[in-house]
Enzyme design. Structure first.
Site, PDB file in Angstrom:
ATOM      1  N   ASN A  46       3.063  -9.335   3.767  1.00  0.00           N
ATOM      2  CA  ASN A  46       2.027  -9.103   4.751  1.00  0.00           C
ATOM      3  C   ASN A  46       1.970 -10.276   5.727  1.00  0.00           C
ATOM      4  O   ASN A  46       2.032 -11.434   5.320  1.00  0.00           O
ATOM      5  CB  ASN A  46       0.688  -8.929   4.025  1.00  0.00           C
ATOM      6  CG  ASN A  46      -0.443  -8.574   4.940  1.00  0.00           C
ATOM      7  OD1 ASN A  46      -0.807  -9.339   5.806  1.00  0.00           O
ATOM      8  ND2 ASN A  46      -1.020  -7.407   4.722  1.00  0.00           N
ATOM      9  N   HIS A  57       2.218  -5.036   7.199  1.00  0.00           N
ATOM     10  CA  HIS A  57       1.891  -5.120   5.779  1.00  0.00           C
ATOM     11  C   HIS A  57       3.184  -5.392   5.010  1.00  0.00           C
ATOM     12  O   HIS A  57       4.272  -5.429   5.596  1.00  0.00           O
ATOM     13  CB  HIS A  57       1.253  -3.812   5.311  1.00  0.00           C
ATOM     14  CG  HIS A  57      -0.150  -3.640   5.805  1.00  0.00           C
ATOM     15  ND1 HIS A  57      -0.938  -2.591   5.411  1.00  0.00           N
ATOM     16  CD2 HIS A  57      -0.904  -4.383   6.652  1.00  0.00           C
ATOM     17  CE1 HIS A  57      -2.124  -2.689   5.986  1.00  0.00           C
ATOM     18  NE2 HIS A  57      -2.127  -3.768   6.749  1.00  0.00           N
ATOM     19  N   GLU A  59       5.014  -3.609   2.989  1.00  0.00           N
ATOM     20  CA  GLU A  59       6.002  -2.539   3.098  1.00  0.00           C
ATOM     21  C   GLU A  59       6.619  -2.517   4.504  1.00  0.00           C
ATOM     22  O   GLU A  59       7.827  -2.330   4.651  1.00  0.00           O
ATOM     23  CB  GLU A  59       5.349  -1.177   2.809  1.00  0.00           C
ATOM     24  CG  GLU A  59       4.718  -1.084   1.443  1.00  0.00           C
ATOM     25  CD  GLU A  59       3.248  -1.490   1.404  1.00  0.00           C
ATOM     26  OE1 GLU A  59       2.558  -1.071   0.466  1.00  0.00           O
ATOM     27  OE2 GLU A  59       2.788  -2.238   2.308  1.00  0.00           O
ATOM     28  N   CYS A  84      -1.461   1.334   1.559  1.00  0.00           N
ATOM     29  CA  CYS A  84      -2.538   1.853   2.388  1.00  0.00           C
ATOM     30  C   CYS A  84      -2.026   3.139   3.064  1.00  0.00           C
ATOM     31  O   CYS A  84      -0.850   3.494   2.946  1.00  0.00           O
ATOM     32  CB  CYS A  84      -2.945   0.819   3.432  1.00  0.00           C
ATOM     33  SG  CYS A  84      -1.696   0.575   4.733  1.00  0.00           S
ATOM     34  N   CYS A  87       1.008   2.543   5.505  1.00  0.00           N
ATOM     35  CA  CYS A  87       2.291   2.326   4.825  1.00  0.00           C
ATOM     36  C   CYS A  87       2.751   3.577   4.091  1.00  0.00           C
ATOM     37  O   CYS A  87       3.938   3.905   4.097  1.00  0.00           O
ATOM     38  CB  CYS A  87       2.184   1.131   3.888  1.00  0.00           C
ATOM     39  SG  CYS A  87       1.929  -0.429   4.791  1.00  0.00           S
ATOM     40  N   ASP A 147      -7.792  -6.569   6.440  1.00  0.00           N
ATOM     41  CA  ASP A 147      -6.440  -6.055   6.229  1.00  0.00           C
ATOM     42  C   ASP A 147      -6.438  -4.566   5.943  1.00  0.00           C
ATOM     43  O   ASP A 147      -5.539  -3.847   6.358  1.00  0.00           O
ATOM     44  CB  ASP A 147      -5.758  -6.817   5.091  1.00  0.00           C
ATOM     45  CG  ASP A 147      -4.298  -6.462   4.968  1.00  0.00           C
ATOM     46  OD1 ASP A 147      -3.566  -6.589   5.974  1.00  0.00           O
ATOM     47  OD2 ASP A 147      -3.877  -6.052   3.874  1.00  0.00           O
TER      48      ASP A 147
END
Length: 151
Positions: A46, A57, A59, A84, A87, A147
């Site tokens: 991240n 992020h 990913e 999330c 992602c 975030d």
């Protein structure tokens, strides 16, 4: 999907990346994407704090590091925290067929969303991943909310 890949090996690397992000003052989420031969194609963590970028992020950072690919149908994404929606949507968009998640305790994320769209999800609930995010949430609750888009 190959069954002889050592998921713990790649999750350990994702955790190391998450810890690096945490040590830099950022959000502790790491990601690694591999091919089915176990070659790391991309990795990252991240970068909200480090780059001031809310969409990098763990990913996404791994995807960015992997760069352009004709197909991602023969890959596995490792992420230290359940993805999330942004992602998870990217995983579905690029047809990554398998995601290995280190922590669904601190956030259930979008495991059901992924599974409903045919993505195989393996949940490790790795104690190190869980402990790092728990510590981060306790230390920096405002950054955690920022975030996840909840501040």
């Amino acid at each position: 999907m190959r069954k002889d890949i050592d998921h713990n090996k790649y999750m350990k690397r994702a955790y190391q990346l998450a810890k690096k992000g945490y040590d830099e003052g950022g959000c502790p989420i790491g990601g690694v994407i591999i091919d089915l031969d176990g070659n790391v194609l991309g990795e990252g963590h991240n970068m909200l704090v480090q780059e001031g970028n809310p969409i990098i992020h763990g990913e996404m950072s791994a995807m960015r590091d992997a760069g352009r690919m004709l197909t991602r149908k023969d890959t596995i994404m490792y992420t230290t925290l359940s993805p999330c929606m942004m992602c998870a949507g990217t995983i579905v968009q690029f047809k990554i067929p398998h995601v290995v998640v280190g922590d669904t305790v601190n956030s259930a994320g979008n495991v059901d969303f992924l599974r409903e769209r045919g993505v195989e999800v393996t949940i490790l609930n790795d104690p190190d991943c869980i402990a790092l995010v728990k510590q981060f949430i306790e230390e920096k609750p405002d950054l955690w909310l920022e975030d996840w888009g909840g501040a």
